[in-house]
Design a protein around this motif. Sequence first.
Motif, PDB file in Angstrom:
ATOM      1  N   UNK A  59      36.957  42.970 -54.438  1.00 48.91           N
ATOM      2  CA  UNK A  59      37.150  41.539 -54.213  1.00 48.91           C
ATOM      3  C   UNK A  59      37.422  41.189 -52.744  1.00 48.91           C
ATOM      4  N   UNK A  60      38.407  41.828 -52.073  1.00 50.16           N
ATOM      5  CA  UNK A  60      38.687  41.422 -50.686  1.00 50.16           C
ATOM      6  C   UNK A  60      37.482  41.564 -49.760  1.00 50.16           C
ATOM      7  N   UNK A  61      36.780  42.714 -49.841  1.00 51.17           N
ATOM      8  CA  UNK A  61      35.694  42.879 -48.869  1.00 51.17           C
ATOM      9  C   UNK A  61      34.527  41.953 -49.190  1.00 51.17           C
ATOM     10  N   UNK A  62      34.334  41.632 -50.470  1.00 48.36           N
ATOM     11  CA  UNK A  62      33.255  40.682 -50.799  1.00 48.36           C
ATOM     12  C   UNK A  62      33.592  39.311 -50.226  1.00 48.36           C
ATOM     13  N   UNK A  63      34.844  38.900 -50.378  1.00 53.62           N
ATOM     14  CA  UNK A  63      35.241  37.592 -49.861  1.00 53.62           C
ATOM     15  C   UNK A  63      35.071  37.548 -48.340  1.00 53.62           C
ATOM     16  N   UNK A  64      35.546  38.590 -47.665  1.00 55.36           N
ATOM     17  CA  UNK A  64      35.454  38.609 -46.203  1.00 55.36           C
ATOM     18  C   UNK A  64      33.986  38.609 -45.770  1.00 55.36           C
ATOM     19  N   UNK A  65      33.194  39.499 -46.387  1.00 55.25           N
ATOM     20  CA  UNK A  65      31.776  39.580 -46.024  1.00 55.25           C
ATOM     21  C   UNK A  65      31.082  38.241 -46.248  1.00 55.25           C
ATOM     22  N   UNK A  66      31.326  37.627 -47.413  1.00 53.52           N
ATOM     23  CA  UNK A  66      30.650  36.378 -47.735  1.00 53.52           C
ATOM     24  C   UNK A  66      31.050  35.286 -46.753  1.00 53.52           C
ATOM     25  N   UNK A  68      31.986  35.586 -43.634  1.00 55.90           N
ATOM     26  CA  UNK A  68      31.296  35.793 -42.362  1.00 55.90           C
ATOM     27  C   UNK A  68      29.798  35.542 -42.497  1.00 55.90           C
ATOM     28  N   UNK A  69      29.222  35.954 -43.635  1.00 57.05           N
ATOM     29  CA  UNK A  69      27.784  35.747 -43.817  1.00 57.05           C
ATOM     30  C   UNK A  69      27.464  34.262 -43.781  1.00 57.05           C
ATOM     31  N   UNK A  70      28.260  33.463 -44.491  1.00 57.02           N
ATOM     32  CA  UNK A  70      28.048  32.020 -44.463  1.00 57.02           C
ATOM     33  C   UNK A  70      28.115  31.495 -43.041  1.00 57.02           C
ATOM     34  N   UNK A  71      29.129  31.972 -42.299  1.00 58.80           N
ATOM     35  CA  UNK A  71      29.300  31.513 -40.920  1.00 58.80           C
ATOM     36  C   UNK A  71      28.102  31.910 -40.062  1.00 58.80           C
ATOM     37  N   UNK A  72      27.633  33.152 -40.211  1.00 59.69           N
ATOM     38  CA  UNK A  72      26.518  33.628 -39.390  1.00 59.69           C
ATOM     39  C   UNK A  72      25.252  32.824 -39.691  1.00 59.69           C
ATOM     40  N   UNK A  73      24.996  32.572 -40.980  1.00 57.49           N
ATOM     41  CA  UNK A  73      23.779  31.834 -41.324  1.00 57.49           C
ATOM     42  C   UNK A  73      23.848  30.407 -40.801  1.00 57.49           C
ATOM     43  N   UNK A  74      25.046  29.827 -40.786  1.00 60.48           N
ATOM     44  CA  UNK A  74      25.178  28.486 -40.207  1.00 60.48           C
ATOM     45  C   UNK A  74      24.870  28.523 -38.712  1.00 60.48           C
ATOM     46  N   UNK A  75      25.363  29.557 -38.041  1.00 55.71           N
ATOM     47  CA  UNK A  75      25.081  29.663 -36.602  1.00 55.71           C
ATOM     48  C   UNK A  75      23.588  29.825 -36.367  1.00 55.71           C
ATOM     49  N   UNK A  76      22.960  30.726 -37.145  1.00 59.09           N
ATOM     50  CA  UNK A  76      21.524  30.975 -36.952  1.00 59.09           C
ATOM     51  C   UNK A  76      20.710  29.708 -37.237  1.00 59.09           C
ATOM     52  N   UNK A 167      30.340  31.017 -53.192  1.00 63.48           N
ATOM     53  CA  UNK A 167      31.270  29.914 -52.946  1.00 63.48           C
ATOM     54  C   UNK A 167      32.040  30.122 -51.639  1.00 63.48           C
ATOM     55  N   UNK A 168      32.508  31.376 -51.413  1.00 67.72           N
ATOM     56  CA  UNK A 168      33.246  31.601 -50.158  1.00 67.72           C
ATOM     57  C   UNK A 168      32.319  31.472 -48.963  1.00 67.72           C
ATOM     58  N   UNK A 169      31.052  31.846 -49.128  1.00 66.75           N
ATOM     59  CA  UNK A 169      30.102  31.700 -48.023  1.00 66.75           C
ATOM     60  C   UNK A 169      29.965  30.238 -47.645  1.00 66.75           C
ATOM     61  N   UNK A 170      29.965  29.357 -48.656  1.00 68.30           N
ATOM     62  CA  UNK A 170      29.879  27.921 -48.371  1.00 68.30           C
ATOM     63  C   UNK A 170      31.104  27.475 -47.582  1.00 68.30           C
ATOM     64  N   UNK A 171      32.271  27.992 -47.978  1.00 72.13           N
ATOM     65  CA  UNK A 171      33.494  27.625 -47.249  1.00 72.13           C
ATOM     66  C   UNK A 171      33.402  28.103 -45.800  1.00 72.13           C
ATOM     67  N   UNK A 172      33.011  29.382 -45.614  1.00 70.52           N
ATOM     68  CA  UNK A 172      32.879  29.926 -44.257  1.00 70.52           C
ATOM     69  C   UNK A 172      31.880  29.113 -43.449  1.00 70.52           C
ATOM     70  N   UNK A 173      30.776  28.740 -44.100  1.00 68.69           N
ATOM     71  CA  UNK A 173      29.749  27.958 -43.414  1.00 68.69           C
ATOM     72  C   UNK A 173      30.272  26.591 -43.019  1.00 68.69           C
TER      73      UNK A 173
END
Lengths: 260, 287, 255
Positions: A59-66, A68-76, A167-173
């Motif tokens: 759970x923790x690493x999936x949340x962290x990865x997601x 950051x992934x959301x954030x990276x895709x928003x940047x790209x 869902x966490x990726x959306x938050x990060x994004x």
Amino acid sequence: MIKAVNRGLELFGAWFMSMAFDVGGIFVMFARIVRAMLPPKLDGPETWTNLYRVGVKSFPIVVVTAMFTGAIMVIQAGLYIEQYGAYGLLGWGAGFSVFREVGPIMIGLMFSGRVGANNTAELGTMMVTEQIDALRALAINPVNYLVVPRFIAMILMLFLLVIIGDLTAVIGGAITSQYLLGVDMELFYWSLVTYVTLVDFSSGLIKALAFGFAIAVISCHFGMTVRGGAVGVGRAVNNSVVASAIAIFVLDYFLTYLMK
Amino acid sequence: MSAVASSEPTTPTDADEEPSTGGARALVEGLLFGVGDPIVYIGQTLRGFADVFRRTLIFILQGKIRWGEVVQQCHEIGNRSVIFIMFTLGFLGMILVFQAGFQAQRITGDLRPLGGLFLQVLLREFAPTITALMIATRVGTGIAAEIGSMVVTEQVDAMRMNAAPPVQYLIVPRFIAGTAMMIALVAIAIVVCFIAGMFTALYGFNVNPRTFVNFSFVTYADLMICMSKALAYGMAIPIVAGHTGLATHGGSAGVGWATTQSVVNCSLTVVVLDFLLSGLSYVFLSM
Amino acid sequence: MVLESKLRPGEAMIRVEGVTKFYFGEPVLRDINLEVPAGSNLGLIGPGGSGKSLLLKIVAGLVEPDRGRVFVDGHDIQALSITDLAALRFKIGMLFQNYALFDFMNVSENIAFPLRQAGGFEEDAIQKRVKEQLELVGLPGIGHQYANELSGGMKKRVSFCRAVITEPPILFYDDPTAGLDPVTSSKIFIHLRRMQQRGGTTAITITHDIEGLKDICDAFAMMERGRLIFHGSRDAIEDCEIKLVRQFWEGVSDD
């Protein structure tokens, strides 16, 4: 010269044989799992423990990865959005790519690294310390007892983790969009909800099921065929994560093609 | 005796021994340990990475490099990953062009910029990052398993007894080889991925390769982003995997632990570095 | 490169003062005090998991104690700089429990490693000494083989060669006969005795082979669950009243 050719052929042959052994072994492992589940009987407590361990451990690493992934895709996406001034498309660009493609792949790779590798190491250690032979001596089928609960836990948990991850990726994004790109969170959210369809979301989930299936069968196969002590366990873990990564990309390709 | 504070900061024993009178207090303590333990752990691990990185750089600057070992590690990290990288990145190229092509067909119907934009995204993001994740998987586990089994068989202790620092002997060669090979593998990955995408565009969407091969979008900045990411990942993976290997303790189960921990540590490092470098490049490009 | 001895007259070569070590909050070594005079060989015995190997690693400076101090050759090893510690370790030879042979080197390279690290030896001289050592332990002509091709007893002997190749004045043996058959064990003890008879060697030997130990050691210490429960001469251990010590010494259990 002939010696070199012979040596080359020998190496290729050995490589080919071990490849054939593993590919065949993965299918055999799948057949044994199916056989063990017919008729459906399940070791309840063992399955429950595995569901808990697999879910909680990753759970923790999936949340962290997601996140950051959301954030990276928003940047790209932002690099293009900036260029054309189409800020209303940011949520779509990031959301679409995360839900359909990048989310399941990244979470799948992380899951393979965390749970798949751990599973191979665990079964492998039981193998080299003769615990699996001990089970057999007690007339307990190790596939029924050890593999099936893991198989079910991994498929189910990766599915659930991808939902949480999306869902966490959306938050990060959203956070990145607001604070790095200066695009309002509400606009991001509006664009996401308006343009991204349920099909995008659910096609990612279908991929998650397929990846979970592949990681489960592959990691169990490599774990149950470990030979040669601690070094053997390390090698098996290495092979297991490599094979899982290959399986993830190959399955992803066919699923993408089928769900266009 | 047990009241003596230990050197390990992560010792929840004192809290466990508290009588469970105040339920709220126990809850708060549990919560604090739940939050505090991971933070302490992450802090220690990061300090460990920084320390290994610093010592690696010092040994390199002092010129204490075993070149024979570097060549061997280049073979292990580079050559033996080529087929794996070509295979996975080839599929990635096909997947990305499919996804982009379907969307372009649906929205604009204009498939001409597909190749150029694909190459640009490949350089900025996918080629270095996915290659690094694959290397984190294959090489990260390999390095941790190898160094970890040297720790449990006391070979690392034997090195230290003979004034041979494990960082110099084990990590420096892998660091140099990893950095050099990552850049080479990313270059190979770009070529393979782009060619796979080109064929997908040709057979899937009837895009002529002459239209697809289009370098006009790619700028000097994109190349810089790609190279800096490759460099950062290439330096980080051997350090993270090596540190995780050296932290192994306790028999063959410990080697399994180090190996799995290494994949997670390396992959997370790649993701975090990707975020930082992407963020930085966004700030620079939009200035 | 070799560090000057700071030993005062009459001071023990190895002195352990109040060493305590915790793992995850649990004490694994509690207030250990130990002295090994120059030229003597201390036999360290005790049940598995009692902290013998850990104590040896602390004395060698491989593990840092949480409290207490360790003096080797008059130097407080925690206070030494990295370079000085490295220089001090050239005076120490160590035979590890798990052989610790480098698997990326062949046997000759393994044995020559301490000489090469110490520096100042001609290549010819190194080869000659390696060959001599291998002949002394009865393994001539295996120099080109790798550790994974050898049996357990051969690995132990090669590991022994590497520990003694620099002729160090201090030697640590961590279970030199673990998992070996009696014949091979007795061969190993012959070499340990040879090192002892050379004179001037200070050693600590951990083993479960009490009979072999009686032959080579002049002082004994016994540990149990992180504590030192006995430390004394041969005569003292013969007369010792502690039950566990008696059982170990005579190799009998009371039930």
